[in-house]
Design an enzyme around this catalytic site. Structure first.
Site, PDB file in Angstrom:
ATOM      1  N   LYS A  62       0.774  -1.280  -0.101  1.00 36.19           N
ATOM      2  CA  LYS A  62      -0.093  -0.024  -0.064  1.00 36.19           C
ATOM      3  C   LYS A  62       0.992   1.075  -0.043  1.00 36.19           C
ATOM      4  O   LYS A  62       1.909   1.292   0.401  1.00 36.19           O
ATOM      5  CB  LYS A  62      -0.963   0.006   1.314  1.00 36.19           C
ATOM      6  CG  LYS A  62      -2.256  -0.996   1.112  1.00 36.19           C
ATOM      7  CD  LYS A  62      -2.794  -0.719   2.497  1.00 36.19           C
ATOM      8  CE  LYS A  62      -3.916  -1.865   2.644  1.00 36.19           C
ATOM      9  NZ  LYS A  62      -5.012  -1.488   1.686  1.00 36.19           N
ATOM     10  N   ARG A 115     -10.555 -11.329   1.742  1.00 36.57           N
ATOM     11  CA  ARG A 115     -11.351 -12.629   1.435  1.00 36.57           C
ATOM     12  C   ARG A 115     -10.582 -13.583   1.450  1.00 36.57           C
ATOM     13  O   ARG A 115     -11.371 -14.695   1.671  1.00 36.57           O
ATOM     14  CB  ARG A 115     -11.784 -12.082   0.123  1.00 36.57           C
ATOM     15  CG  ARG A 115     -10.541 -11.899  -1.020  1.00 36.57           C
ATOM     16  CD  ARG A 115     -11.105 -11.000  -2.043  1.00 36.57           C
ATOM     17  NE  ARG A 115     -11.128  -9.610  -1.813  1.00 36.57           N
ATOM     18  CZ  ARG A 115     -11.272  -8.780  -2.999  1.00 36.57           C
ATOM     19  NH1 ARG A 115     -11.835  -9.099  -4.010  1.00 36.57           N
ATOM     20  NH2 ARG A 115     -11.197  -7.584  -2.461  1.00 36.57           N
TER      21      ARG A 115
HETATM   22  N1  BES Z   1      -8.136  -3.700   4.646  1.00 34.82           N
HETATM   23  C1  BES Z   1      -8.356  -3.231   3.197  1.00 34.82           C
HETATM   24  C2  BES Z   1      -9.604  -2.619   2.890  1.00 34.82           C
HETATM   25  C3  BES Z   1      -9.653  -1.174   3.394  1.00 34.82           C
HETATM   26  C4  BES Z   1      -9.010  -0.144   2.825  1.00 34.82           C
HETATM   27  C5  BES Z   1     -10.423  -0.608   4.217  1.00 34.82           C
HETATM   28  C6  BES Z   1      -9.030   1.156   3.108  1.00 34.82           C
HETATM   29  C7  BES Z   1     -10.433   0.492   4.904  1.00 34.82           C
HETATM   30  C8  BES Z   1      -9.800   1.657   4.206  1.00 34.82           C
HETATM   31  C9  BES Z   1      -8.477  -4.453   2.214  1.00 34.82           C
HETATM   32  O1  BES Z   1      -7.436  -5.660   2.719  1.00 34.82           O
HETATM   33  C10 BES Z   1      -7.838  -3.963   0.858  1.00 34.82           C
HETATM   34  O2  BES Z   1      -6.525  -3.812   0.840  1.00 34.82           O
HETATM   35  N2  BES Z   1      -8.643  -4.218  -0.215  1.00 34.82           N
HETATM   36  C11 BES Z   1      -8.310  -3.640  -1.316  1.00 34.82           C
HETATM   37  C12 BES Z   1      -8.889  -4.715  -2.406  1.00 34.82           C
HETATM   38  C13 BES Z   1      -8.176  -4.595  -3.853  1.00 34.82           C
HETATM   39  C14 BES Z   1      -6.688  -4.680  -3.958  1.00 34.82           C
HETATM   40  C15 BES Z   1      -8.861  -5.164  -4.787  1.00 34.82           C
HETATM   41  C16 BES Z   1      -8.802  -2.499  -1.628  1.00 34.82           C
HETATM   42  O3  BES Z   1     -10.061  -2.079  -1.278  1.00 34.82           O
HETATM   43  O4  BES Z   1      -8.008  -1.514  -2.371  1.00 34.82           O
HETATM   44 MN    MN Z   2      -5.525  -5.242   1.868  1.00 38.15          MN
END
Ligand code: BES
Ligand code: MN
Ligand code: ZN
Length: 498
Positions: free
Chosen positions: A275, A349
């Site tokens: 990230k 997931r």
């Molecule tokens: N934990 C995150 C989701 C999240 C992001 C929650 C920002 C709260 C605030 C999750 O594991 C994630 O990183 N999801 C990705 C999925 C994508 C790679 C398909 C996302 O939402 O960017």
């Molecule tokens: Mn994630």
């Protein structure tokens, strides 16, 4: 600040500040409610001078009201009677207490009867206790000099003597719920260097033994034997072992249980699909789903609810490193389905896939998972609503109703078959990201593949509602909200025969 909640027919002690709810419009109060004459005159004057009309969010402080009940009176706007919800009671109580605190008052009272329109006095009392407790939460244990809390007592006043034992029951139920929300918030606010997967498992185990819950932890070799490729894949980059916790309340009934599953990623760096560093600290909250399930189980045990409930939380840390899983890796989950991990940041997931498969062994009558799953969810709902996806209309109806009642709103997104195409993989059965947008729905579609034998299933995406950033809200300071705890308890109660 300590809040002492006591109930009496008439407030025995004169309050320093008394909160009275006022609806918008010509009839400010519920039918049959009588306001003290001196206050009625003041209110009439205020509305004719257009200083206070009872709009939601509005309040008016009367400094020398010549009232028998209090030194200071706070009229709290409740909005239109047609739009009245229990959230108004929670917020009004929070507002009263924040006013009392700013005046350094130590004795506040709330007039429950002014708030009882459309709701029973018990419901109002419960909501008032929740409002008081939830708004009073602080997480300052890591400050070397925490700001001292001033003692304050809150008296809930009602003339409805006949209801007093049921008011008391509702208030004590609200205390148990609030205590569970505090527990959940505490777990979630803790930073990831402290709340590591083993540390979280330890706190949960201790909570279980103190609260009469059965607690089982799977060993890593059991996870391997069960074929939990999702959990084992995500934790590869971390130096901490994955944890898999099963909590169960102790009831006689052998009926099919309600099973709750919560995502427990103690920190989500994204893994190799790392990230950006902006706001990455928020990813300590990526275990809010697990924290909510654990908190709900605590409340369910303390309320001695006789419906069988199982809480399951897979707990991992998502880190990059030489052992971390790579984009393109193919894993096999517990039900034998293979997944192409195209993005290691879509990790929630993967662990939930195994947890849902494990949950299905209980043949649940209702299965619900809760997860900070997709950034796309707050992109749609902000922090106003939780994303809800489900295979059962009745469950959706219950959850939406409970959302209104608890103030934790949920809104449904579709799980239409057409969306399944978006996660079909080239080299495996499915892939963990969408080919084309619909981030929240496709995450739901992914999970559905692992809850396929359960008729009544719902998925709650709390990525937008699990914590608050920016500024505090009436019922939550900045940080974890504890979303889901009260919803789960109310849902279980809705299936419990009285
Ligand atoms: N934990 C995150 C989701 C999240 C992001 C929650 C920002 C709260 C605030 C999750 O594991 C994630 O990183 N999801 C990705 C999925 C994508 C790679 C398909 C996302 O939402 O960017
Ligand atoms: Mn994630
Ligand atoms: Zn995550």
């Amino acid at each position: 600040m300590k809040i002492d909640l006591s109930l009496s027919k008439k407030s025995t002690k004169r309050a320093e500040i008394l909160g009275i709810g006022c609806f918008e419009g010509p009839h400010h109060f519920p039918k049959g409610y009588v306001l003290e004459n001196s206050l009625a005159d003041i209110l009439k004057k205020l509305s004719s001078e257009k200083k206070f009309s009872g709009k939601c969010g509005e309040s008016y402080l009367v400094l020398s009201p010549k009232s028998k009940a209090a030194d200071v009176v706070l009229f709290i706007g409740l909005g239109k009677k047609e739009k009245y919800r229990l959230s108004c009671v929670r917020n009004s109580t929070a507002k009263l207490l924040s006013q009392a605190k700013s005046f350094q008052h130590s004795f506040a009272a709330l007039d429950l009867d002014s708030l009882a329109e459309a709701f029973s006095i018990n419901e109002v009392a419960g909501a008032a206790v929740e409002g008081a407790r939830l708004s009073d939460y602080r997480f300052d244990k890591h400050k070397s000099k925490p700001t001292p809390k001033k003692d304050i007592s809150l008296t809930l006043v009602s003339q409805e003597e006949s209801a007093s034992s049921s008011i008391r029951a509702a208030a004590s139920e609200a205390e148990i719920l609030s205590e569970a929300v505090y527990f959940t918030r505490d777990l979630a606010n803790e930073p990831a260097n402290i709340m590591t997967p083993p540390a979280l498992a330890k706190v949960v185990r201790e909570m279980a033994s103190k609260n009469n819950l059965d607690c089982t932890l799977l060993t890593v070799s059991q996870m391997k034997k069960l074929g939990m490729g999702g959990v084992l894949g995500v934790c590869q980059g971390s130096s901490y072992e994955p944890q898999f916790i099963i909590l169960e309340n102790r009831v006689k009934s052998k009926e099919a249980p309600i099973v709750l599953v919560g995502k427990g990623v103690t920190f989500d760096t994204g893994g190799i699909s790392i990230k950006p560093s902006n706001n990455m600290d928020h990813m300590k909250f990526d275990m809010c789903g697990a924290a909510a399930v654990v908190g709900a189980m605590k409340a369910i045990a303390n309320l001695k609810i006789q419906t069988r409930v199982v809480g399951i939380t897979p707990i991992v840390e998502n880190m990059p490193g030489s052992k971390a899983q790579r984009p393109g890796d193919i894993i096999k989950c517990m039900n034998g389905k293979t997944v192409e991990v195209l993005n290691t940041d879509a990790e929630g997931r993967l662990i939930l896939a195994d947890a849902l498969c494990y949950a299905e062994r209980y043949k649940p009558k209702v299965l619900i998972d809760i997860a900070t799953l997709t950034g796309a969810c707050p992109a749609t709902f902000s922090d106003i609503a939780t994303g809800l996806m489900s295979t059962d209309e009745d469950l959706v109806r219950r959850l939406k109703e409970i959302g209104e009642r608890t103030g934790e709103r949920m809104w449904e997104l579709p799980l239409w078959d057409e969306y399944a195409d978006l996660i079909k993989a080239t080299y495996a059965d499915i892939q963990n990201i969408s080919k084309k947008m619909a981030g929240t729905i496709t995450a739901g579609m992914f999970l559905k593949e692992f809850a396929e034998h359960t008729k009544v299933w719902a998925h709650l995406d709390v990525a937008g509602t699990a914590w608050i950033e920016g500024g505090p809200k009436l019922l939550t300071p900045i940080g974890a909200t504890g979303v889901g705890v009260r919803v789960f308890v109310r849902l279980v109660q809705s299936y419990t025969k009285k």
